[in-house]
Design an enzyme around this catalytic site. Structure first.
Site, PDB file in Angstrom:
ATOM      1  N   LYS A  81       0.825  -1.203   0.000  1.00  0.00           N
ATOM      2  CA  LYS A  81       0.000   0.000   0.000  1.00  0.00           C
ATOM      3  C   LYS A  81       0.868   1.265   0.000  1.00  0.00           C
ATOM      4  O   LYS A  81       1.932   1.302   0.620  1.00  0.00           O
ATOM      5  CB  LYS A  81      -0.910  -0.039   1.225  1.00  0.00           C
ATOM      6  CG  LYS A  81      -2.005   1.008   1.278  1.00  0.00           C
ATOM      7  CD  LYS A  81      -2.879   0.745   2.497  1.00  0.00           C
ATOM      8  CE  LYS A  81      -3.936   1.825   2.681  1.00  0.00           C
ATOM      9  NZ  LYS A  81      -4.777   1.559   3.879  1.00  0.00           N
ATOM     10  N   SER A 156      -9.446   2.683   2.917  1.00  0.00           N
ATOM     11  CA  SER A 156      -8.402   3.286   2.110  1.00  0.00           C
ATOM     12  C   SER A 156      -7.545   2.287   1.330  1.00  0.00           C
ATOM     13  O   SER A 156      -6.738   2.692   0.491  1.00  0.00           O
ATOM     14  CB  SER A 156      -7.487   4.116   3.027  1.00  0.00           C
ATOM     15  OG  SER A 156      -6.825   3.290   3.977  1.00  0.00           O
ATOM     16  N   SER A 180     -10.470   0.119   6.804  1.00  0.00           N
ATOM     17  CA  SER A 180      -9.739   0.355   5.557  1.00  0.00           C
ATOM     18  C   SER A 180      -9.291  -0.898   4.828  1.00  0.00           C
ATOM     19  O   SER A 180      -8.866  -0.822   3.670  1.00  0.00           O
ATOM     20  CB  SER A 180      -8.520   1.248   5.824  1.00  0.00           C
ATOM     21  OG  SER A 180      -8.924   2.563   6.115  1.00  0.00           O
TER      22      SER A 180
END
Length: 208
Positions: A81, A156, A180
């Protein structure tokens, strides 16, 4: 066989690499090819590291041949990520002002993946500052749900979920304080694991 390896799950792929049935280089190349195919339309990746990943895969295959001790994810391609420090790359967190924020050391979670033998092939998209329920930002653009462009891929860790759903690596690193990982996994139809708070270290030296 190489072109189909992006469809394999991490467990089967790790076992096949360990046994010498397929090579890590084949697996990495298959996932890189898949990324090249789908990223223009769906945008799960903010960056790809083809040359570095292929060199790491060749080293992983050499370790198999020399019968070295192998980690649980030895030779398996993965994504990280964009909000986690990966040494030598920018921790952009989807923010234009951070596009040149180069990490000098790894996030501890990234180190854990690398110690297990995983090979990083790219970075996955997030909303700016990883603070929204979608994955769109001015720096990297919008990540698209793999099943319906009118629906969100979540956030996210939306880029991670889309990458996993599309076969851009059998595993995708994510992070989750308020949903997330869980929400993108739901939105994209993949499995997401959110450990208990504090179980996995999340320190980023770039945030000092």
């Amino acid at each position: 066989m190489t072109n189909a390896l992006w469809r394999w799950n991490a467990l089967d792929l790790a076992r096949a690499i360990r046994n010498g049935d397929v090579s890590s280089r084949e697996a990495v190349q298959s996932c890189l090819d898949r990324a090249q195919e789908v990223n223009p339309a769906f945008n799960p990746l903010t960056e790809t590291y083809a040359e570095q990943a292929l060199r790491a895969a060749e080293a992983a295959d050499a370790a198999v041949r020399s019968k070295q001790e192998l980690g649980a994810l030895h030779g398996v391609p993965v994504t990280i990520k964009a909000n986690a420090d990966l040494a030598g790359t920018a921790t952009t967190n989807g923010v234009t002002a951070y596009q040149d924020l180069i990490a000098q050391e790894n996030n501890p979670a990234v180190d854990n993946w690398l110690r297990a033998g995983a090979i990083v092939i790219g970075r996955t998209n997030v909303p700016a500052f990883s603070w929204r329920w979608f994955s769109d930002n001015d720096l990297h653009g919008r990540t698209v749900n793999p099943f319906d462009v009118a629906r969100t891929p979540g956030g996210s860790s939306g880029g991670a979920a889309v990458a996993a759903a599309l076969g851009v690596g059998p595993l995708a690193h994510g992070s989750d304080q308020g949903g997330s990982i869980r929400y993108p996994a739901y939105a994209c139809g993949v499995a997401g694991l959110r450990p208990s708070q504090g179980r996995v270290p999340g320190y980023n030296a770039t945030q000092r």
